[in-house]
Design a protein around this motif. Sequence first.
Motif, PDB file in Angstrom:
ATOM      1  N   GLU A  68    -132.696 -76.161 -39.266  1.00 16.97           N
ATOM      2  CA  GLU A  68    -133.586 -76.370 -40.424  1.00 16.97           C
ATOM      3  C   GLU A  68    -134.491 -75.150 -40.629  1.00 16.97           C
ATOM      4  N   ASN A  69    -135.023 -74.612 -39.514  1.00 20.93           N
ATOM      5  CA  ASN A  69    -135.854 -73.405 -39.606  1.00 20.93           C
ATOM      6  C   ASN A  69    -135.049 -72.218 -40.119  1.00 20.93           C
ATOM      7  N   CYS A  70    -133.809 -72.108 -39.655  1.00 18.67           N
ATOM      8  CA  CYS A  70    -132.948 -71.011 -40.109  1.00 18.67           C
ATOM      9  C   CYS A  70    -132.698 -71.109 -41.607  1.00 18.67           C
ATOM     10  N   MET A  71    -132.498 -72.319 -42.090  1.00 13.14           N
ATOM     11  CA  MET A  71    -132.290 -72.514 -43.534  1.00 13.14           C
ATOM     12  C   MET A  71    -133.524 -72.060 -44.319  1.00 13.14           C
ATOM     13  N   SER A 117    -121.368 -81.297 -44.439  1.00 11.57           N
ATOM     14  CA  SER A 117    -120.288 -82.237 -44.102  1.00 11.57           C
ATOM     15  C   SER A 117    -120.577 -83.023 -42.829  1.00 11.57           C
ATOM     16  N   ALA A 118    -121.411 -82.447 -41.920  1.00 11.80           N
ATOM     17  CA  ALA A 118    -121.558 -83.080 -40.608  1.00 11.80           C
ATOM     18  C   ALA A 118    -122.920 -83.701 -40.340  1.00 11.80           C
ATOM     19  N   SER A 119    -123.986 -83.208 -40.960  1.00 13.70           N
ATOM     20  CA  SER A 119    -125.329 -83.658 -40.568  1.00 13.70           C
ATOM     21  C   SER A 119    -125.708 -84.980 -41.240  1.00 13.70           C
ATOM     22  N   GLN A 120    -126.400 -85.817 -40.495  1.00 19.67           N
ATOM     23  CA  GLN A 120    -126.966 -87.055 -41.040  1.00 19.67           C
ATOM     24  C   GLN A 120    -128.485 -86.937 -41.188  1.00 19.67           C
ATOM     25  N   ARG A 121    -129.019 -85.786 -40.846  1.00 22.44           N
ATOM     26  CA  ARG A 121    -130.466 -85.583 -40.867  1.00 22.44           C
ATOM     27  C   ARG A 121    -130.895 -85.191 -42.294  1.00 22.44           C
ATOM     28  N   THR A 122    -131.662 -86.049 -42.940  1.00 20.24           N
ATOM     29  CA  THR A 122    -132.037 -85.862 -44.351  1.00 20.24           C
ATOM     30  C   THR A 122    -132.759 -84.545 -44.573  1.00 20.24           C
ATOM     31  N   GLU A 123    -133.740 -84.239 -43.702  1.00 18.45           N
ATOM     32  CA  GLU A 123    -134.526 -83.017 -43.894  1.00 18.45           C
ATOM     33  C   GLU A 123    -133.647 -81.772 -43.819  1.00 18.45           C
ATOM     34  N   LEU A 124    -132.667 -81.788 -42.914  1.00 19.54           N
ATOM     35  CA  LEU A 124    -131.790 -80.634 -42.750  1.00 19.54           C
ATOM     36  C   LEU A 124    -130.888 -80.466 -43.973  1.00 19.54           C
ATOM     37  N   VAL A 125    -130.341 -81.575 -44.471  1.00 21.26           N
ATOM     38  CA  VAL A 125    -129.470 -81.508 -45.656  1.00 21.26           C
ATOM     39  C   VAL A 125    -130.269 -80.986 -46.853  1.00 21.26           C
ATOM     40  N   ARG A 126    -131.509 -81.487 -47.010  1.00 23.85           N
ATOM     41  CA  ARG A 126    -132.345 -81.015 -48.123  1.00 23.85           C
ATOM     42  C   ARG A 126    -132.646 -79.512 -47.981  1.00 23.85           C
ATOM     43  N   ALA A 127    -132.955 -79.080 -46.754  1.00 19.83           N
ATOM     44  CA  ALA A 127    -133.232 -77.651 -46.525  1.00 19.83           C
ATOM     45  C   ALA A 127    -132.001 -76.812 -46.849  1.00 19.83           C
ATOM     46  N   LEU A 129    -129.520 -77.599 -49.015  1.00 20.58           N
ATOM     47  CA  LEU A 129    -129.344 -77.577 -50.477  1.00 20.58           C
ATOM     48  C   LEU A 129    -130.336 -76.610 -51.125  1.00 20.58           C
ATOM     49  N   SER A 130    -131.558 -76.610 -50.602  1.00 22.86           N
ATOM     50  CA  SER A 130    -132.585 -75.714 -51.132  1.00 22.86           C
ATOM     51  C   SER A 130    -132.208 -74.253 -50.900  1.00 22.86           C
ATOM     52  N   THR A 131    -131.631 -73.970 -49.721  1.00 24.82           N
ATOM     53  CA  THR A 131    -131.181 -72.608 -49.399  1.00 24.82           C
ATOM     54  C   THR A 131    -130.027 -72.193 -50.305  1.00 24.82           C
ATOM     55  N   LEU A 132    -129.076 -73.107 -50.493  1.00 25.13           N
ATOM     56  CA  LEU A 132    -127.953 -72.819 -51.386  1.00 25.13           C
ATOM     57  C   LEU A 132    -128.446 -72.480 -52.790  1.00 25.13           C
ATOM     58  N   HIS A 133    -129.419 -73.229 -53.261  1.00 27.44           N
ATOM     59  CA  HIS A 133    -129.970 -73.016 -54.596  1.00 27.44           C
ATOM     60  C   HIS A 133    -130.496 -71.591 -54.744  1.00 27.44           C
ATOM     61  N   PRO A 158    -124.880 -88.264 -56.421  1.00 27.39           N
ATOM     62  CA  PRO A 158    -125.299 -89.668 -56.600  1.00 27.39           C
ATOM     63  C   PRO A 158    -126.336 -90.152 -55.577  1.00 27.39           C
ATOM     64  N   VAL A 159    -126.525 -89.406 -54.478  1.00 24.17           N
ATOM     65  CA  VAL A 159    -127.432 -89.864 -53.416  1.00 24.17           C
ATOM     66  C   VAL A 159    -128.876 -89.578 -53.831  1.00 24.17           C
ATOM     67  N   PRO A 160    -129.730 -90.604 -53.985  1.00 23.86           N
ATOM     68  CA  PRO A 160    -131.090 -90.412 -54.526  1.00 23.86           C
ATOM     69  C   PRO A 160    -131.902 -89.335 -53.811  1.00 23.86           C
ATOM     70  N   SER A 161    -131.837 -89.266 -52.479  1.00 25.94           N
ATOM     71  CA  SER A 161    -132.695 -88.324 -51.757  1.00 25.94           C
ATOM     72  C   SER A 161    -132.259 -86.863 -51.944  1.00 25.94           C
ATOM     73  N   TYR A 162    -131.013 -86.652 -52.388  1.00 19.48           N
ATOM     74  CA  TYR A 162    -130.517 -85.285 -52.587  1.00 19.48           C
ATOM     75  C   TYR A 162    -130.296 -84.943 -54.066  1.00 19.48           C
ATOM     76  N   ARG A 163    -130.523 -85.901 -54.922  1.00 20.78           N
ATOM     77  CA  ARG A 163    -130.100 -85.789 -56.327  1.00 20.78           C
ATOM     78  C   ARG A 163    -130.716 -84.569 -57.022  1.00 20.78           C
ATOM     79  N   ASN A 164    -132.025 -84.413 -56.911  1.00 22.04           N
ATOM     80  CA  ASN A 164    -132.685 -83.318 -57.635  1.00 22.04           C
ATOM     81  C   ASN A 164    -132.279 -81.952 -57.118  1.00 22.04           C
ATOM     82  N   LEU A 165    -132.213 -81.821 -55.788  1.00 20.56           N
ATOM     83  CA  LEU A 165    -131.811 -80.527 -55.215  1.00 20.56           C
ATOM     84  C   LEU A 165    -130.374 -80.188 -55.595  1.00 20.56           C
ATOM     85  N   THR A 166    -129.495 -81.193 -55.558  1.00 24.95           N
ATOM     86  CA  THR A 166    -128.100 -80.964 -55.942  1.00 24.95           C
ATOM     87  C   THR A 166    -128.007 -80.552 -57.406  1.00 24.95           C
ATOM     88  N   LEU A 167    -128.786 -81.239 -58.231  1.00 22.85           N
ATOM     89  CA  LEU A 167    -128.768 -80.932 -59.665  1.00 22.85           C
ATOM     90  C   LEU A 167    -129.256 -79.504 -59.929  1.00 22.85           C
TER      91      LEU A 167
END
Length: 988
Positions: A68-71, A117-127, A129-133, A158-167
């Motif tokens: 997460e820090n690396c992201m 594809s592998a992480s279930q940790r919400t904060e890490l997935v959001r970080a 997506l934010s890095t990809l953006h 479609p996942v509410p917690s990731y929707r805005n970052l994905t968009l």
Amino acid sequence: MRPLFGWRGCMSTNSISYWFRKFVGIQNLSGKLLTFTIQILKHDWPARWRSFIPDLVSAAKTSETICENCMAILKLLSEEVFDFSRGEMTQQKIKELKQSLNSEFQLIHELCLYVLSASQRTELVRATLSTLHAFLSWIPLGYIFESPLLETLLKFFPVPSYRNLTLQCLTEVAALSFGEYYNVQYVKMYTIFMVQLQTILPPTTNIPEAYAHGSGEEQAFIQNLALFFTSFYKSHIRVLETTQENTTALLLGLEYLINISYVDDTEVFKVCLDYWNSLVLELFEAHHNLDNPAAAASMMGLQMPLLPGMVDGLGSQLMQRRQLYAGPMSKLRMLMICRMAKPEEVLIVEDENGNIVRETMKDNDVLVQYKIMRETLIYLSHLDHEDTEKQMLKKLSKQLSGEDWTWNNLNTLCWAIGSISGSMMEEQENRFLVMVIRDLLNLCEITKGKDNKAVIASNIMYVVGQYPRFLRAHWKFLKTVVNKLFEFMHETHPGVQDMACDTFLKIVQKCKRKFVIVQVGENEPFVSELLSGLPTTVADLEPHQIHTFYESVGHMIQAESDPQKRDEYLQRLMELPNQKWAEIIGQARLSVDFLKDQEVIRTVLNILQTNTSVASSLGTYFLPQISLIFLDMLNVYRMYSELISNSIAEGGPFASKTSYVKLLRSVKRETLKLIETFLDKAEDQPQIGKQFVPPMMDPVLGDYARNLPDARESEVLSLFATIINKYKGAMIEDVPRIFEAVFQCTLEMITKNFEDYPEHRLKFFSLLRAIATHCFPALIRLSSQQLKLVMDSIIWAFRHTERNIAETGLNLLLEMLKNFQNSEFCNQFYRTYFLTIEQEIFAVLTDTFHKPGFKLHVLVLQHLFCLVETGLLTEPLWDVTTVPYPYPSNAIFVREYTIKLLSTSFPNMTAAEVTQFVNGLFESRNDLSTFKNHIRDFLVQSKEFSAQDNKDLYAEEAAAQRERERQRMLSIPGLIAPNEIQDEMLDS
């Protein structure tokens, strides 16, 4: 924190990975630490950069916290290098870092896909997506379209917690535009997105209501959705027009965007409006160019030559495309009608408490929005006039029935109706306006309540003011409208009277001839009827409103061609002020102290202002009236001037700030303004000058010379500039008197600094320019000392940082240079001033403070370099007493002098560079465009200019572009409002 700041000096190459792994393992790594890391990487470790990404990716795989820090570091890295580093790093260094990141991005790409594809940790997935953006706007396209990235992003949408970052990520992808290579992927992405969106936000949702009651995240989703649609459509809408399936998805997306456009949020609406404007312009231009196949083909992106058979196919394609968008465009018309911004002319607004009040301050953002919306609605109107008319009339009928009645609904509808003036064919416009004005007048009659009536009145006035062509063609409507305005002039609700007077002036300016002829069914011209009832009409108006009213009637009288009738109308118009003036002058003859009363002074001021208003619209035909009051007016001027001088002499400088002295000075200024307005507007008739100028010499010029600096009126300078510009060479004999009265004393006032007496500055140089242009022989008669004063003042003027003063000084200098070149004193003048002028012009040209004067600087230099090559200067420009050897010619001397001058000014440039520049000046001197570009290139390349905003150096090109745009707008009916066009058919 101490060890961290010791990092830079003590760290060895081998310890980087060790230290870095410990560093990124910190829980909740702070923003300051992140920023510090990136700064070190950017500036201290260029050689170690390539090892940084592998180290980072390797560290990220050890734990989810470290990942997460690396992201976060990677995101900041992209932002720092590509968003925030302009001005900190050279372009070359940014390019190197970008290339390095590109080559290492595969590792980042693999890491991101692995996490998603592998992480279930919400904060890490959001970080992640934010890095990809942060990276998506510049990475190689293969990583987006030739990998599972898009598919992965769409799964997260479609996942509410990731929707805005994905968009946000999808919006970055949508905004990319690199030809047609990835069209298939874009269509697939859009299709899947639309299917998912219908589940998340069903098409039947009331989006504005949902937004109003939504959480911050939900509102952000709507904002991001607007950005996605507008970004995708700007770059890829053509791909969606190809098949039935694609067009269905396209129309659904446009429906969403129209619904989002109703959201009550300024920023969301701006995003939508910007796109609607560009789409409608594109559709209009394709429709507008149906008769020009090549232009239409270009609009559609076709570059090949069109064969005869292809033209018909292209026309069919354009019609099909227009048909495809007919439904969305109809809904877009209603959107523009419902949300139309307030035009500048409307003075009556609803405040935050729901009260109808007079607007106190213009909102520039609203005016900009109105301009864009007006333009959009005009294009929409051209695409389908019938639908535009139908929607507006239907909405108006709902106002009458009460079904849709609100202040805002009526306002936006009427602003929209007014905004499309000139866009319809005259016959259709006439039919449309008859119904609109009739319905609005009926609405005014049947609606109760003072505020309601004020809103309706405001809208009637705005609409009728926008359609002069209709009013000119329909006398009965014109008369009804004007009489309605007279009614509104008695309505004391804030803003109504102001708007009534402004609208009356606007209508009269465009229809003035209609008021001075006897119309069918009338016994006398309307102007005569108006003058009979004038006292009643203006009874409830404030002084400034009365002045506007009188100016309007002046326009009417000016349209009367019969001199006898014209003089009679003028006499009737001025009856009230003349009666009051005669009373005041009569009392003053009995006791001069009567004129000292403050109420009397205010009345005198008001009478003069009324006269000025009529003079401004009547021009030459104002002569009988000004002749009537002129000499008495000069006597009042003289007396008030003495009162002012006595007050300042007794009370010191502070006396000039008292309300009494200010009032007296207002009368003096208005007197000067009245005379100047009349002389300026009057036709060039020498007898008028002979009648009015001599009597002014002592009361006005003598008064200026005698007065204390604080009591001198700058309007004296502008008045005599106007007189000289008007009567030109006829004033030569008077120039010495003018010069003697104003020159020395004004120079003493304005040359102490750059701030005092700002009004005197500009007007003084305008007067000098008038003399130089029209009475140059009078300047030649000046002594050498007086001429030096003139030249010093010109140099002082163009050194000024106030743009108007500097430009006036430069224009004056050009006049002087040309006139002296053609005079018998050419050698004498240029021997004295050539080198000084060149030096001073180069000083302001290169100091970066006077960029707006660039065009004029170039003209002066071109004049000097052309002159020196002509051979007209037969005497040496160098000082023969100090230069030991003669130059072969003045041209060679000036070339050498200029090289020395610029070498001193630009020590960072080599002698060869300066010599090349100066040689270029001489070579290009006869071609202004090349000469100007040569100087501009030199400036832009110089150190002083290279890091600055140099748009003023390209002001001419920008002005030419604005003129081209204006010509384009003039070619599209309605795009420039009829009131803004100076047409020749006002009385047709």
